[in-house]
Design a protein around this motif. Sequence first.
Motif, PDB file in Angstrom:
ATOM      1  N   VAL A 176       0.951  -1.320   0.112  1.00  0.00           N
ATOM      2  CA  VAL A 176      -0.040  -0.060  -0.049  1.00  0.00           C
ATOM      3  C   VAL A 176       0.875   1.264   0.089  1.00  0.00           C
ATOM      4  N   THR A 177       1.962   1.025   0.785  1.00  0.00           N
ATOM      5  CA  THR A 177       2.968   2.294   1.059  1.00  0.00           C
ATOM      6  C   THR A 177       3.393   2.679  -0.603  1.00  0.00           C
ATOM      7  N   LEU A 178       3.798   1.525  -1.085  1.00  0.00           N
ATOM      8  CA  LEU A 178       4.612   1.584  -2.483  1.00  0.00           C
ATOM      9  C   LEU A 178       3.722   2.046  -3.567  1.00  0.00           C
ATOM     10  N   ILE A 179       2.199   1.677  -3.681  1.00  0.00           N
ATOM     11  CA  ILE A 179       1.355   2.361  -4.384  1.00  0.00           C
ATOM     12  C   ILE A 179       1.185   3.928  -4.253  1.00  0.00           C
ATOM     13  N   TRP A 180       0.799   4.122  -2.793  1.00  0.00           N
ATOM     14  CA  TRP A 180       0.927   5.578  -2.362  1.00  0.00           C
ATOM     15  C   TRP A 180       2.108   6.407  -2.804  1.00  0.00           C
ATOM     16  N   THR A 181       2.956   5.947  -2.637  1.00  0.00           N
ATOM     17  CA  THR A 181       4.439   6.744  -3.069  1.00  0.00           C
ATOM     18  C   THR A 181       4.406   7.017  -4.387  1.00  0.00           C
ATOM     19  N   PHE A 182       3.995   6.085  -5.107  1.00  0.00           N
ATOM     20  CA  PHE A 182       3.928   6.191  -6.717  1.00  0.00           C
ATOM     21  C   PHE A 182       2.955   7.017  -7.017  1.00  0.00           C
ATOM     22  N   MET A 183       1.772   7.115  -6.333  1.00  0.00           N
ATOM     23  CA  MET A 183       0.763   8.157  -6.428  1.00  0.00           C
ATOM     24  C   MET A 183       1.286   9.607  -6.288  1.00  0.00           C
ATOM     25  N   VAL A 184       2.041   9.863  -5.403  1.00  0.00           N
ATOM     26  CA  VAL A 184       2.482  10.916  -4.871  1.00  0.00           C
ATOM     27  C   VAL A 184       3.477  11.541  -6.025  1.00  0.00           C
ATOM     28  N   SER A 185       4.478  10.585  -6.276  1.00  0.00           N
ATOM     29  CA  SER A 185       5.475  10.934  -7.160  1.00  0.00           C
ATOM     30  C   SER A 185       5.291  11.171  -8.597  1.00  0.00           C
ATOM     31  N   ILE A 186       4.465  10.425  -9.089  1.00  0.00           N
ATOM     32  CA  ILE A 186       3.789  10.761 -10.501  1.00  0.00           C
ATOM     33  C   ILE A 186       3.564  12.170 -10.796  1.00  0.00           C
ATOM     34  N   PHE A 187       3.108  12.827  -9.899  1.00  0.00           N
ATOM     35  CA  PHE A 187       2.789  14.269 -10.166  1.00  0.00           C
ATOM     36  C   PHE A 187       4.296  15.138 -10.401  1.00  0.00           C
ATOM     37  N   SER A 188       5.339  14.731  -9.950  1.00  0.00           N
ATOM     38  CA  SER A 188       6.540  15.260 -10.262  1.00  0.00           C
ATOM     39  C   SER A 188       7.265  14.752 -11.717  1.00  0.00           C
ATOM     40  N   LEU A 189       6.694  13.532 -11.976  1.00  0.00           N
ATOM     41  CA  LEU A 189       7.080  13.095 -13.467  1.00  0.00           C
ATOM     42  C   LEU A 189       5.980  13.570 -14.432  1.00  0.00           C
ATOM     43  N   GLY A 190       4.724  13.943 -14.219  1.00  0.00           N
ATOM     44  CA  GLY A 190       3.888  14.663 -14.973  1.00  0.00           C
ATOM     45  C   GLY A 190       4.468  16.504 -15.157  1.00  0.00           C
ATOM     46  N   SER A 191       5.061  16.670 -14.131  1.00  0.00           N
ATOM     47  CA  SER A 191       5.677  18.149 -13.983  1.00  0.00           C
ATOM     48  C   SER A 191       6.736  18.210 -14.853  1.00  0.00           C
ATOM     49  N   PHE A 192       7.564  17.163 -14.939  1.00  0.00           N
ATOM     50  CA  PHE A 192       8.661  17.118 -15.767  1.00  0.00           C
ATOM     51  C   PHE A 192       8.352  17.093 -17.319  1.00  0.00           C
ATOM     52  N   ILE A 193       7.270  16.231 -17.564  1.00  0.00           N
ATOM     53  CA  ILE A 193       6.869  16.311 -18.998  1.00  0.00           C
ATOM     54  C   ILE A 193       6.385  17.757 -19.163  1.00  0.00           C
ATOM     55  N   GLY A 194       5.318  18.107 -18.568  1.00  0.00           N
ATOM     56  CA  GLY A 194       4.889  19.421 -18.748  1.00  0.00           C
ATOM     57  C   GLY A 194       5.943  20.480 -18.964  1.00  0.00           C
ATOM     58  N   ALA A 195       7.189  20.559 -18.232  1.00  0.00           N
ATOM     59  CA  ALA A 195       8.243  21.457 -18.274  1.00  0.00           C
ATOM     60  C   ALA A 195       8.835  21.366 -19.926  1.00  0.00           C
ATOM     61  N   LEU A 196       8.967  19.960 -20.166  1.00  0.00           N
ATOM     62  CA  LEU A 196       9.262  19.774 -21.548  1.00  0.00           C
ATOM     63  C   LEU A 196       8.607  20.299 -22.557  1.00  0.00           C
ATOM     64  N   ILE A 197       7.319  20.441 -22.445  1.00  0.00           N
ATOM     65  CA  ILE A 197       6.518  20.823 -23.547  1.00  0.00           C
ATOM     66  C   ILE A 197       6.075  22.237 -23.444  1.00  0.00           C
ATOM     67  N   ALA A 198       6.450  22.858 -22.251  1.00  0.00           N
ATOM     68  CA  ALA A 198       5.976  24.284 -22.091  1.00  0.00           C
ATOM     69  C   ALA A 198       6.811  25.338 -23.078  1.00  0.00           C
ATOM     70  N   GLY A 199       8.123  24.926 -23.475  1.00  0.00           N
ATOM     71  CA  GLY A 199       8.755  26.011 -24.154  1.00  0.00           C
ATOM     72  C   GLY A 199       8.356  25.715 -25.760  1.00  0.00           C
ATOM     73  N   PRO A 200       7.960  24.593 -26.253  1.00  0.00           N
ATOM     74  CA  PRO A 200       7.539  24.643 -27.448  1.00  0.00           C
ATOM     75  C   PRO A 200       6.166  25.365 -27.668  1.00  0.00           C
ATOM     76  N   MET A 201       5.423  24.934 -26.519  1.00  0.00           N
ATOM     77  CA  MET A 201       3.865  25.461 -26.774  1.00  0.00           C
ATOM     78  C   MET A 201       3.813  27.012 -26.775  1.00  0.00           C
ATOM     79  N   SER A 202       4.902  27.543 -25.594  1.00  0.00           N
ATOM     80  CA  SER A 202       4.616  29.069 -25.513  1.00  0.00           C
ATOM     81  C   SER A 202       5.428  29.698 -26.938  1.00  0.00           C
ATOM     82  N   VAL A 203       6.167  29.007 -27.520  1.00  0.00           N
ATOM     83  CA  VAL A 203       6.701  29.597 -28.900  1.00  0.00           C
ATOM     84  C   VAL A 203       5.431  29.519 -30.271  1.00  0.00           C
TER      85      VAL A 203
END
Length: 482
Positions: free
Chosen positions: A68-95
């Motif tokens: 349960v802790t492992l699933i919960w940790t992944f559920m919390v940490s996936i936010f940072s991975l999504g943010s990493f992807i968002g940061a990668l596409i933020a530049g091309p989108m803003s241009v």
Amino acid sequence: MPVNIIVDLSKQGNTYTMVLMVTSTAIGGTLQYGYNLAIMNGPTVFIQNFVNETYMERWGIQLGVYEVTLIWTFMVSIFSLGSFIGALIAGPMSVRFGRKKTMLLNNVFLFSSSLLALLSRTAKSFEMIIISRFLVGINAGISMNVPMYFGESAPKHLRGAVSLSSTVFTSFGLVLGQVLLGSEPYWQYLFASNAIPGLIQFLTFPWFPENPRYLLIDWRQRALQRLQGCEVQREELDEILQEQNETKGERAKQPWELFTDCSVCWQLITVAVLSSAMQLFYASYVFQEAGISGGQIQYVTIGTGVCEFTTCILCNLLIERLGRRLMLTGIYVLMAGWAVVFTVALSLEVCFIHMTCIFTYILSFGMGPAGVTGILPTEIFNQTTLPAAYMATGSLMWLNLFIIGMIFSFLVSGLGQYCFLPFGAVCLLTASYIQKVLPETKGKTLSMITKEFYRLKLNERKCSVAPFTMIPISIRKTKSFL
């Protein structure tokens, strides 16, 4: 909204357009980052029970605490991975779409996330929560465009204060997420509540113009007078026109092109160092190490959030007086000092000193790195390199945050009372780098700041690495200023 922005705008002219723009942008932007980062704290037990119950209904297997802790940790940490992807596409989108349209399109990820979170309990699917967290993480990563929009839209004498307002809203979102604890029957509504500020932005932000530098340099001349609500200062318009002339004929750069561009090597290293030093420790683990009972940790965490929110407002009021370089250097040294004191206090088991050090560390973080770091790229990169710089630094920050989130509990377990010493060492090294490399940017034009970095390159002429020996394009075009 910070007082100095309102007062200065009233002196300038005739409207509060800038204040309203800051509010509309940040409510649907950086506030979401803070809110969604903190909102997982309250319903932790409810979500873990939901995961266990769902798994039991599907496969008839009772999960252990570790699973349960492992699933919960992944559920919390996936936010940072999504943010990493968002940061990668933020530049091309803003241009491609411009800063304004990018922030409006960003709400698609937010609304999709809210819908998934709202339906997850009915569908009896914890996987929908994971996908929801990933999508809202992408939203947070793209929200890195907010300080870029602020920095490019604000007049020079308000550039720091306006850009720093994004951090004030981030801290407010953290406090809001910590205060809303949720309850067993309604936690899905708590996760879906982030759609409310997104809807406010979606309805109000279209009434504000695109940022002036993007329109003038990348597309066409308009919007500057409307946004600032008064006659545009001639020197400010000259600064934008000079940047337009320096970047004429150049296309927006990709992140990988920055690493081979000799004209921005020190700027890129600087923002990379500062982004990597944005270490956010996980307070609950530290509080447990400090001897705080489990029932009190939630309230102490809220207290730290309020402290950071207060110091971000104070930083907003001081940044145009003290400057960026002084605030960053002084605060990082102070944080290193508190890390050492905290380690000694943990070793001696003096509880009230533990708490004092934690709060002062967080207060110091809010006074400097939390706010100043985000606005520096808008001041040291030009229009063609800024989106790529935000992509690179944003991705680095989120990647580091994900790594720290995964290893911090093990760091605390392994190092015990010495868990803060690595953070103190990073703070001290960062302060030393800032003192030696980063020029003061307060009240300076891009050309003036670029010349300061160019002097660093002159000192590196004997270096065997070619990029450090070459003269930047922007300096060659403005050599009359040297």
